[in-house]
Design a protein around this motif. Sequence first.
Motif, PDB file in Angstrom:
ATOM      1  N   GLU A  88      10.062  44.793 -23.089  1.00 24.80           N
ATOM      2  CA  GLU A  88       8.797  43.880 -24.513  1.00 24.80           C
ATOM      3  C   GLU A  88       9.620  43.636 -25.345  1.00 24.80           C
ATOM      4  OE1 GLU A  88       6.815  47.855 -25.309  1.00 24.80           O
ATOM      5  OE2 GLU A  88       5.735  48.182 -23.789  1.00 24.80           O
ATOM      6  N   HIS A  89      10.878  43.507 -25.644  1.00 21.46           N
ATOM      7  CA  HIS A  89      11.507  42.759 -26.854  1.00 21.46           C
ATOM      8  C   HIS A  89      13.023  42.651 -26.375  1.00 21.46           C
ATOM      9  CE1 HIS A  89       8.273  45.483 -29.306  1.00 21.46           C
ATOM     10  NE2 HIS A  89       9.141  46.304 -28.836  1.00 21.46           N
ATOM     11  N   ASN A 102       7.489  38.396 -17.948  1.00 22.14           N
ATOM     12  CA  ASN A 102       6.262  39.548 -18.559  1.00 22.14           C
ATOM     13  C   ASN A 102       5.216  39.530 -17.825  1.00 22.14           C
ATOM     14  OD1 ASN A 102       8.148  40.914 -19.843  1.00 22.14           O
ATOM     15  ND2 ASN A 102       7.522  40.570 -21.636  1.00 22.14           N
ATOM     16  N   SER A 112      16.328  47.343 -27.300  1.00 23.03           N
ATOM     17  CA  SER A 112      15.418  46.932 -27.302  1.00 23.03           C
ATOM     18  C   SER A 112      16.473  46.162 -25.704  1.00 23.03           C
ATOM     19  CB  SER A 112      15.644  45.375 -27.893  1.00 23.03           C
ATOM     20  OG  SER A 112      15.266  45.346 -29.167  1.00 23.03           O
ATOM     21  N   GLN A 130       2.611  39.105 -22.713  1.00 22.84           N
ATOM     22  CA  GLN A 130       3.464  39.125 -23.886  1.00 22.84           C
ATOM     23  C   GLN A 130       4.963  38.734 -24.291  1.00 22.84           C
ATOM     24  OE1 GLN A 130       1.633  40.282 -26.761  1.00 22.84           O
ATOM     25  NE2 GLN A 130      -0.570  40.151 -24.910  1.00 22.84           N
ATOM     26  N   PRO A 140       8.305  38.445 -25.448  1.00 26.35           N
ATOM     27  CA  PRO A 140       8.730  39.609 -25.657  1.00 26.35           C
ATOM     28  C   PRO A 140      10.309  38.657 -26.783  1.00 26.35           C
ATOM     29  CG  PRO A 140       9.853  38.171 -23.934  1.00 26.35           C
ATOM     30  CD  PRO A 140       8.525  37.553 -24.290  1.00 26.35           C
TER      31      PRO A 140
END
Length: 750
Positions: free
Chosen positions: A345-346, A373, A312, A377, A379
């Motif tokens: 993203e993560h 982000n 990640s 979204q 994360p």
Amino acid sequence: MRFISGHLINICLVLVSFIATDLCAKEYLVDNKKAYNKLASTLVAGDTVVLKNGVWNDFEIVLQGQGSKNAPISLTAETKGKVILSGQSNLKLAGEYLHVSGLVFKNGFTPSSAVIEFRVNKDNFAYHSRVTEVVIDNYSNPDKTESDYWVALYGQHNRFDHNHLVGKRNKGVTVAVRLNSEQSQQNHHIIDHNYFGPRPIFGSNGGETLRIGTSHHSLTDSYTLVENNYFDQTNGEVEIISIKSGKNTVRGNVFFEARGTLTMRHGNDNLIEENVFFGNGVDHTGGIRVINKGHTIRNNYMEGLTGFRFGSGFTVMNGVPNSPINRYHQVDGVTIENNTLVNVEHVQLGAGSDAERSAVPINSTLKNNLIINQDNQQPFTTFDDMSGLKFSDNIANTDVLKELAYGIKKEGVELKRGINGLLLPKSNAIKAGVKRDLSVLDKNATGVTWYAKKPAVVAFESGVTHTVKANSNALLAAIEKANSGDVLVLESGQYNIPKIVIVDKTLTIKAKEQSKATITYERSTLFEIHDGGSLKLDGLTITGERSPDYAGNSVVRTKKWGMVENYRFVLINSTVSNLDINHSYSFFMTGKVAFADDVSIINNTFTNVTGDILRLNTEYEDLGIYNAEYVNIKNNQFTDVQGSIVKLYRGGSDESTFGPHLFMSDNQLNNVGLGKRNKDGSSLYAHGVQVTDISSNTIVNSAPIIIEHTVGEPQTAITSNVFDGTQAPSVTELRVKGPHTAKLINNKVK
């Protein structure tokens, strides 16, 4: 300088030194190994050995002696970059104040455990020594499974700087700091301004770019400084840098489109600061992974990172209670502050939580970080109790998980790219995140100036286009003469190929008019891909009607054993038929240890095949090795195929890789997988595949899809398919108890 073969050239230099031997340095110009070996034992402080320009084959260099701070013993090239060490060559250093520069290792591989080794044996190490402006280019053992280092640092107070390392393809760490002796611990090495060029996906554990220590000595302090290095598409495995020791500093490095993470795998009290990660949306680009105690992680910038789980953008792992030294120690007393994450993203917290890894992070803080982000979204994912990780004064532009919201303020933050290339808040009132004047290392400030930093691969259709007349000899001659990247356009007509075509360059063969160039062949395969080869076929008609009456034929295969370079294969807009002269006739077959970055089969028609379409399953020893990273099967028609559309296998329990990835969509299958020799009884068989997406296919009167999950939290989605006269897909968890984790949505079973 006048050249005298193998003899001494006396050049007295006035040196400011208190050591008498430093007062008259000697410079030797040598042109052969015998001359070098004769004088090597006579070198004293201030001496310089100059290797004459040219190719030195099978040259095992030992540089040993006692230099001084002001007068090192030096080994260099007559002209930087013009001395090539090839064949089975290497370099070993032992003693004090040794200095090596200007050499190039290529066209061969080391006969020993390392290309460059800061020791000559287990008792004699290098101290206060330096290797600079040295190139190691694709100097890989042809046996991909044979492990070696490119650089092994032993001893203490050594420096490895401004070097260019690119293309390690066999097993083993590119640069390893070794702590397996007292003389090499608390070493204070400096690794700086190196260009770590593209390292291909290895397809197994053992592809780290830099490792400091090992689990056996991970509670030992190393004090290694890793500063201002450029990691360019270093994709070997999930750990780009693997820290397995204590009190190291990793500062000011750039990670560019590099799959994997900077990982604190073992060891305590490491400082990670001012590093920059540019993922640019590339698959599996990651940032920092945190394990163990006492680390400080501050002022790091991460942008465009797509990785998940252990890869990640930012990961804090669970540990093992009372962990043995080689497992996962609990995160304890870690400070994570003033980092910026943009389009990451993560962010995974408590990652790896399971029955064994149940020790959650404790006594740790995450403060003054900025998380933005632009797709809105959020994360964060938590896998366990995160109360031991205290959040304060962090800012995000999205709602975050409820259990974290107390320490992460939601605020709309407008970003602007600064002169340093980073996205920073427009408002100076935002104090979270990295410092505004964070320096971003220029790639051109790393490595050497006299050796080009080339792209990792040659793109298809990037060269010259050649038209080929409808004649087999003309086609064979064109293939022989083509350069990597070239395109061969076939005139309409028949091409009967009497011999196996070896593909050792990036080559595209396409029909001038779709389906009007027909290829037949008379050997057990038509194309065989070797090292350096990648093949794209477009708009061809291929038939096996003239192939020999043997079992196990194929249209395309890789070298049966021993490939070390990754390859790509693409088939589009083509028709393949009559692969039925005998049983087990497959379209594509991989050799053992061959590895594809990508295999794509798009918009083709296949009929009458007695074997499989894609056989990617030769790594059956369950060691975590596999044959292809990405497999794409889209918009094809398969009729009367006795084997499977694809057999893709990744065995074992290793978690150091991201693949394989299997994508299959919009295909029509009719009478597939029902042959008596199709032992797994599947129309598609995927074992241990990490990412599987099977969607919008119509499968009629065929064998079922069989998916077997192993390790790594595999992600499988089977959606919107029609199974007519075909059983529903079978998904089995082989290592985790309970129901399978695959998503089966909107499928129709008639």
